[in-house]
Design a protein around this motif. Structure first.
Motif, mmCIF file in Angstrom:
data_model
loop_
_atom_site.group_PDB
_atom_site.id
_atom_site.type_symbol
_atom_site.label_atom_id
_atom_site.label_comp_id
_atom_site.label_asym_id
_atom_site.label_seq_id
_atom_site.Cartn_x
_atom_site.Cartn_y
_atom_site.Cartn_z
ATOM 1 N N MET A 1 0.841 -1.181 0.000
ATOM 2 C CA MET A 1 0.000 0.000 0.000
ATOM 3 C C MET A 1 0.882 1.239 0.000
ATOM 4 O O MET A 1 2.083 1.173 0.176
ATOM 5 N N PHE A 2 0.291 2.396 -0.151
ATOM 6 C CA PHE A 2 1.023 3.659 -0.218
ATOM 7 C C PHE A 2 1.359 4.163 1.177
ATOM 8 O O PHE A 2 0.559 4.061 2.104
ATOM 9 N N GLY A 3 2.518 4.753 1.285
ATOM 10 C CA GLY A 3 2.911 5.393 2.537
ATOM 11 C C GLY A 3 2.470 6.853 2.548
ATOM 12 O O GLY A 3 1.902 7.379 1.585
ATOM 13 N N LEU A 4 2.739 7.508 3.652
ATOM 14 C CA LEU A 4 2.310 8.908 3.827
ATOM 15 C C LEU A 4 3.011 9.838 2.838
ATOM 16 O O LEU A 4 2.375 10.721 2.257
ATOM 17 N N SER A 5 4.286 9.610 2.590
ATOM 18 C CA SER A 5 5.026 10.489 1.674
ATOM 19 C C SER A 5 4.543 10.330 0.231
ATOM 20 O O SER A 5 4.466 11.310 -0.512
ATOM 21 N N GLU A 6 4.194 9.083 -0.193
ATOM 22 C CA GLU A 6 3.697 8.874 -1.547
ATOM 23 C C GLU A 6 2.348 9.555 -1.749
ATOM 24 O O GLU A 6 2.083 10.136 -2.801
ATOM 25 N N ILE A 7 1.488 9.500 -0.737
ATOM 26 C CA ILE A 7 0.167 10.146 -0.824
ATOM 27 C C ILE A 7 0.336 11.668 -0.930
ATOM 28 O O ILE A 7 -0.352 12.319 -1.720
ATOM 29 N N ALA A 8 1.289 12.240 -0.188
ATOM 30 C CA ALA A 8 1.529 13.679 -0.234
ATOM 31 C C ALA A 8 2.019 14.102 -1.614
ATOM 32 O O ALA A 8 1.572 15.110 -2.166
ATOM 33 N N VAL A 9 2.906 13.306 -2.226
ATOM 34 C CA VAL A 9 3.420 13.627 -3.559
ATOM 35 C C VAL A 9 2.294 13.560 -4.579
ATOM 36 O O VAL A 9 2.170 14.427 -5.452
ATOM 37 N N ILE A 10 1.451 12.569 -4.488
ATOM 38 C CA ILE A 10 0.326 12.421 -5.424
ATOM 39 C C ILE A 10 -0.636 13.604 -5.285
ATOM 40 O O ILE A 10 -1.096 14.164 -6.289
ATOM 41 N N LEU A 11 -0.917 14.047 -4.046
ATOM 42 C CA LEU A 11 -1.816 15.187 -3.831
ATOM 43 C C LEU A 11 -1.223 16.477 -4.404
ATOM 44 O O LEU A 11 -1.937 17.271 -5.024
#
Length: 114
Positions: A1-11
């Motif tokens: 699953m995605f980590g917190l940093s990957e979700i922030a980059v996607i946003l």
């Protein structure tokens, strides 16, 4: 699953793609807000310094020193109405009063010469 940093980059990427037209306008708005905030802070600081100076000036005027005129002490009284100050003449001390009629005549002659 995605980590917190990957979700922030996607946003961030999604926001840049969808709001690309609004970014220059948002940057201008943020700049104007920062300038207004800086100007208001400077105005508040100068206003506080001005009030502080007025308080110090008023404190210096609250206790005026007596004035000496022709050997008599005139103490200015502090009144609420500053447009028409009242002045009270202090009585002469006993040592300054003449003890005899001759001394009083001599003092009157000296006063007339001056």
């Amino acid at each position: 699953m995605f980590g917190l940093s990957e979700i922030a980059v996607i946003l961030v990427v999604v926001i840049l793609v969808l709001a690309a037209k609004k970014l220059p306008e948002l940057a201008r708005s943020a700049g104007k807000s920062a300038r207004i905030l800086k100007a208001e802070a400077k105005a508040m600081k100068s206003e506080e310094e001005k009030e502080k100076g007025e308080e110090e000036k008023a404190a210096g005027q609250a206790a005026p020193t007596p004035q000496v005129i022709h050997g008599e002490v005139i103490a200015p009284s502090v009144v609420a109405d500053t447009t028409s100050p009242t002045v009270h003449t202090a009585a002469k001390p006993d040592s300054a009063r003449p003890h005899s009629q001759n001394q009083q005549n001599q003092q009157n002659q000296r006063n007339q010469q001056n």
